[in-house]
Design a protein around this motif. Structure first.
Motif, PDB file in Angstrom:
ATOM      1  N   ALA A  24      49.304  50.096  32.791  1.00  0.00           N
ATOM      2  CA  ALA A  24      47.922  50.954  32.575  1.00  0.00           C
ATOM      3  C   ALA A  24      46.809  49.675  32.873  1.00  0.00           C
ATOM      4  N   LEU A  25      46.982  48.708  32.218  1.00  0.00           N
ATOM      5  CA  LEU A  25      46.066  47.591  32.490  1.00  0.00           C
ATOM      6  C   LEU A  25      45.892  47.152  33.888  1.00  0.00           C
ATOM      7  N   ILE A  26      47.208  46.884  34.410  1.00  0.00           N
ATOM      8  CA  ILE A  26      47.257  46.142  35.796  1.00  0.00           C
ATOM      9  C   ILE A  26      46.621  47.393  36.773  1.00  0.00           C
ATOM     10  N   THR A  27      47.153  48.580  36.446  1.00  0.00           N
ATOM     11  CA  THR A  27      46.626  49.982  37.328  1.00  0.00           C
ATOM     12  C   THR A  27      45.055  49.831  37.390  1.00  0.00           C
ATOM     13  N   GLY A  28      44.727  49.687  36.222  1.00  0.00           N
ATOM     14  CA  GLY A  28      43.056  50.077  35.961  1.00  0.00           C
ATOM     15  C   GLY A  28      42.408  48.778  36.586  1.00  0.00           C
ATOM     16  N   ALA A  29      42.933  47.727  36.277  1.00  0.00           N
ATOM     17  CA  ALA A  29      42.114  46.534  36.806  1.00  0.00           C
ATOM     18  C   ALA A  29      42.127  46.438  38.386  1.00  0.00           C
ATOM     19  N   ILE A  30      43.276  46.687  39.230  1.00  0.00           N
ATOM     20  CA  ILE A  30      43.355  47.098  40.439  1.00  0.00           C
ATOM     21  C   ILE A  30      42.335  48.017  41.027  1.00  0.00           C
ATOM     22  N   ALA A  31      42.375  49.012  40.335  1.00  0.00           N
ATOM     23  CA  ALA A  31      41.479  50.143  40.774  1.00  0.00           C
ATOM     24  C   ALA A  31      40.017  49.723  40.607  1.00  0.00           C
ATOM     25  N   GLY A  32      39.664  49.262  39.525  1.00  0.00           N
ATOM     26  CA  GLY A  32      38.541  48.823  39.277  1.00  0.00           C
ATOM     27  C   GLY A  32      37.909  47.917  40.273  1.00  0.00           C
ATOM     28  N   GLY A  33      38.748  46.653  40.719  1.00  0.00           N
ATOM     29  CA  GLY A  33      38.473  45.741  41.572  1.00  0.00           C
ATOM     30  C   GLY A  33      38.273  46.225  42.861  1.00  0.00           C
ATOM     31  N   LEU A  34      39.054  47.418  43.339  1.00  0.00           N
ATOM     32  CA  LEU A  34      38.996  48.111  44.672  1.00  0.00           C
ATOM     33  C   LEU A  34      37.375  48.671  44.773  1.00  0.00           C
ATOM     34  N   LEU A  35      37.230  49.439  43.640  1.00  0.00           N
ATOM     35  CA  LEU A  35      35.923  50.284  43.648  1.00  0.00           C
ATOM     36  C   LEU A  35      34.787  49.319  43.469  1.00  0.00           C
ATOM     37  N   GLY A  36      34.973  47.904  42.978  1.00  0.00           N
ATOM     38  CA  GLY A  36      33.925  46.995  43.035  1.00  0.00           C
ATOM     39  C   GLY A  36      33.764  46.093  43.908  1.00  0.00           C
ATOM     40  N   GLY A  37      34.518  46.392  44.948  1.00  0.00           N
ATOM     41  CA  GLY A  37      34.303  45.767  46.247  1.00  0.00           C
ATOM     42  C   GLY A  37      35.009  44.512  46.476  1.00  0.00           C
ATOM     43  N   LEU A  38      35.962  44.380  45.556  1.00  0.00           N
ATOM     44  CA  LEU A  38      36.712  42.804  45.524  1.00  0.00           C
ATOM     45  C   LEU A  38      37.679  42.987  46.449  1.00  0.00           C
ATOM     46  N   GLY A  39      38.278  44.178  46.860  1.00  0.00           N
ATOM     47  CA  GLY A  39      39.472  44.317  47.828  1.00  0.00           C
ATOM     48  C   GLY A  39      40.666  43.754  47.105  1.00  0.00           C
ATOM     49  N   ILE A  40      41.962  44.188  47.734  1.00  0.00           N
ATOM     50  CA  ILE A  40      42.927  43.803  46.860  1.00  0.00           C
ATOM     51  C   ILE A  40      43.462  42.363  46.831  1.00  0.00           C
ATOM     52  N   ASP A  41      43.077  41.606  47.597  1.00  0.00           N
ATOM     53  CA  ASP A  41      43.081  40.255  47.569  1.00  0.00           C
ATOM     54  C   ASP A  41      42.375  39.650  46.482  1.00  0.00           C
ATOM     55  N   GLY A  42      40.999  39.929  46.480  1.00  0.00           N
ATOM     56  CA  GLY A  42      39.976  39.544  45.568  1.00  0.00           C
ATOM     57  C   GLY A  42      40.434  40.182  44.071  1.00  0.00           C
ATOM     58  N   SER A  43      40.608  41.247  43.987  1.00  0.00           N
ATOM     59  CA  SER A  43      41.078  41.870  42.789  1.00  0.00           C
ATOM     60  C   SER A  43      42.406  41.121  42.202  1.00  0.00           C
ATOM     61  N   LEU A  44      43.537  40.869  42.889  1.00  0.00           N
ATOM     62  CA  LEU A  44      44.847  40.234  42.673  1.00  0.00           C
ATOM     63  C   LEU A  44      44.250  38.615  42.054  1.00  0.00           C
ATOM     64  N   ALA A  45      43.373  38.124  42.888  1.00  0.00           N
ATOM     65  CA  ALA A  45      42.881  36.654  42.499  1.00  0.00           C
ATOM     66  C   ALA A  45      42.120  36.586  41.243  1.00  0.00           C
ATOM     67  N   ALA A  46      41.347  37.620  40.916  1.00  0.00           N
ATOM     68  CA  ALA A  46      40.525  37.484  39.379  1.00  0.00           C
ATOM     69  C   ALA A  46      41.606  37.911  38.526  1.00  0.00           C
ATOM     70  N   PHE A  47      42.417  38.895  38.709  1.00  0.00           N
ATOM     71  CA  PHE A  47      43.458  39.306  37.749  1.00  0.00           C
ATOM     72  C   PHE A  47      44.022  37.940  37.174  1.00  0.00           C
ATOM     73  N   ASN A  48      44.796  37.208  38.438  1.00  0.00           N
ATOM     74  CA  ASN A  48      45.692  36.375  38.058  1.00  0.00           C
ATOM     75  C   ASN A  48      44.745  35.089  37.623  1.00  0.00           C
ATOM     76  N   LYS A  49      43.538  34.942  37.950  1.00  0.00           N
ATOM     77  CA  LYS A  49      42.859  34.020  37.139  1.00  0.00           C
ATOM     78  C   LYS A  49      42.643  34.385  35.820  1.00  0.00           C
ATOM     79  N   GLY A  50      42.724  35.196  35.393  1.00  0.00           N
ATOM     80  CA  GLY A  50      42.305  35.544  33.859  1.00  0.00           C
ATOM     81  C   GLY A  50      43.579  35.627  32.987  1.00  0.00           C
ATOM     82  N   LEU A  51      44.685  35.643  33.734  1.00  0.00           N
ATOM     83  CA  LEU A  51      45.914  35.694  32.918  1.00  0.00           C
ATOM     84  C   LEU A  51      45.965  34.469  31.991  1.00  0.00           C
ATOM     85  N   GLY A  52      45.749  33.404  32.366  1.00  0.00           N
ATOM     86  CA  GLY A  52      45.552  32.214  31.291  1.00  0.00           C
ATOM     87  C   GLY A  52      44.874  32.330  30.077  1.00  0.00           C
TER      88      GLY A  52
END
Length: 438
Positions: A24-52
């Motif tokens: 649910a967290l991953i799906t919500g994050a990707i959906a929010g990133g796409l709606l926020g204009g980050l695109g799939i690559d930007g959303s994944l990059a931000a998500f990966n950045k925050g994992l640490g």
């Protein structure tokens, strides 16, 4: 639609539909990133950045899980159970009730103390709750009640008492950000500002004590297999368990590291041969598995929060709410509290929410004519809202980590939903009242 609203909404709906929280967290994050204009690559990059950001706490919980299994191996759980059952007596109908409320009071006192007297936050839960779980199961105590009790003890002290974690939240975060945003907080009594919201938490706790007062049956054999109930205990093994727990607590306070504290406790069990060398590897692996879900949720939650920040739409959400207020203090207070609830449920941290919302809410509150005391109360309550009831908050993940050792406590329906209903709703009402009367 605002990306933050969409992301949090998707995450909550999926969680309530029993989709695993990590998914649910991953799906919500990707959906929010796409709606926020980050695109799939930007959303994944931000998500990966925050994992640490969640890795340290996740590893801490994995090691605490191994430590908790070692405590079970020592026989401490059954020593406690035997003591409690002997106190009850076989024919004493009133004894069970007295012991039940004694255990509830004990857990409440320890949870409150973990924020100030022994500022170890959620680290005590995997150490204290699993040994008591056998007793709770025998007494048929509703674990939703224990989740609410623990959440109260983890949240209320920091939002009302200016010591320990409360000193950080109330003075270093709340008052500092309110002052930074333009309000004069000279002479403001922060405990006075947060008294009414804190009474909302007390009200929620009292309701929970009534809501979950009836017995709830669990399957003892599930816990027995997890806790290795066939193990024999002796005064020596119980002494070793007590020393190991004390050392783990002391190192946590000294080095501010749950990882080193849990590791030291496990080493004591191994050196004392309560846990034999040939068993150590299997027990360590079993304990890490036990806490793996909580760790992965914490890691995923950090990635989710980072995506929300990268979209920049948290600020947009706050700005939009400010535009909708008009000149109404009542509407303004309600909207600010609701935005705080939404942001905190998504990020999972009230400490991180206050700096985000204070920059807009403080000038808006001053323009609407709120007193400085009311502004502090409003921002503090808006920040604390959502800490209980968020799938990604350590105030809900911590109780689940201790209560779900035997797989009979669902994170969403047994921790998140009960704490949301019993704390966020009263806190919302009492916070609004505080803003209007102070």
């Amino acid at each position: 639609m605002n990306a933050v609203v969409a992301a949090v909404g998707i995450m909550l709906v999926l969680s309530l539909c029993r989709v695993h929280v990590v998914v649910a967290l991953i799906t919500g994050a990707i959906a929010g990133g796409l709606l926020g204009g980050l695109g799939i690559d930007g959303s994944l990059a931000a998500f990966n950045k925050g994992l640490g950001g969640g890795a340290t706490v996740a590893l801490s919980y994995a090691l605490l899980g191994a430590f908790a299994v070692a405590i079970g191996k020592s026989g401490l759980a059954h020593a406690l159970a035997d003591k409690v059952l002997s106190m009850l007596g076989r024919q004493e109908s009133g004894g069970a009730g007295a012991v039940k409320w004694l255990l509830v009071a004990l857990l409440l006192a320890v949870a409150i103390s973990s924020q100030n007297i022994l500022p170890i936050h959620i680290a005590f839960i995997p150490l204290l709750v699993p040994p008591l779980l056998y007793v709770l199961t025998k007494l048929q105590i509703d674990r939703r009640l224990i989740a609410c009790v623990l959440a109260f003890g983890l949240i209320t002290p920091y939002m009302f008492l200016p010591v320990g974690f409360g000193n950080i939240f109330l003075k270093e975060i709340l008052l500092a950000n309110v002052a930074k945003s333009g309000a004069d907080v000279t002479g403001v009594a922060v405990t006075q500002a947060m008294l009414i919201p804190a009474l909302g938490m007390v009200t929620g706790l009292l309701i929970a004590l009534f809501s979950y007062r009836k017995p709830r049956a669990y399957q003892p054999q599930k816990f027995e297999s997890t806790a290795q109930t066939g193990v024999q205990y002796s005064p020596l093994t119980l002494l070793v368990a007590g020393v190991a727990i004390a050392v783990a607590f002391a190192i946590q306070l000294w080095l501010d590291s749950m990882i080193i504290g849990a590791l030291a406790g496990f080493v004591i069990f191994s050196v004392s041969r309560v846990v034999r060398w040939r068993e150590a590897d299997d027990l360590f692996t079993e304990g890490m598995k036990m806490m793996a879900m909580i760790g992965f949720i914490m890691i995923a939650a950090s990635g989710f929060a980072e995506v929300m920040r990268e979209t920049g739409q948290v600020k947009t959400l706050v700005d939009t709410s400010a535009q909708l207020v008009g000149n109404s203090k009542a509407v303004g207070a309600l909207l600010m509290l609701l935005v705080g609830l939404l942001v905190t449920m998504g990020i999972g941290s009230s400490f991180s929410t206050v700096p985000i919302i204070a920059a807009i809410f403080v000038p808006l509150s001053m323009e609407l004519g709120f007193s400085t005391l009311a502004i502090v109360s409003l921002v503090g309550t808006a920040g604390a809202l959502g800490d209980a009831g968020s799938p990604a908050s350590d105030s809900t993940l911590g109780p689940t980590a201790g209560l779900n050792v035997d797989g009979q406590h669902n994170h969403i329906w047994d921790t998140v939903v009960p704490t949301f209903l019993h704390y966020n709703l009263p806190l919302l009402a009492f916070g609004w009242v505080a803003a209007m009367v102070l």
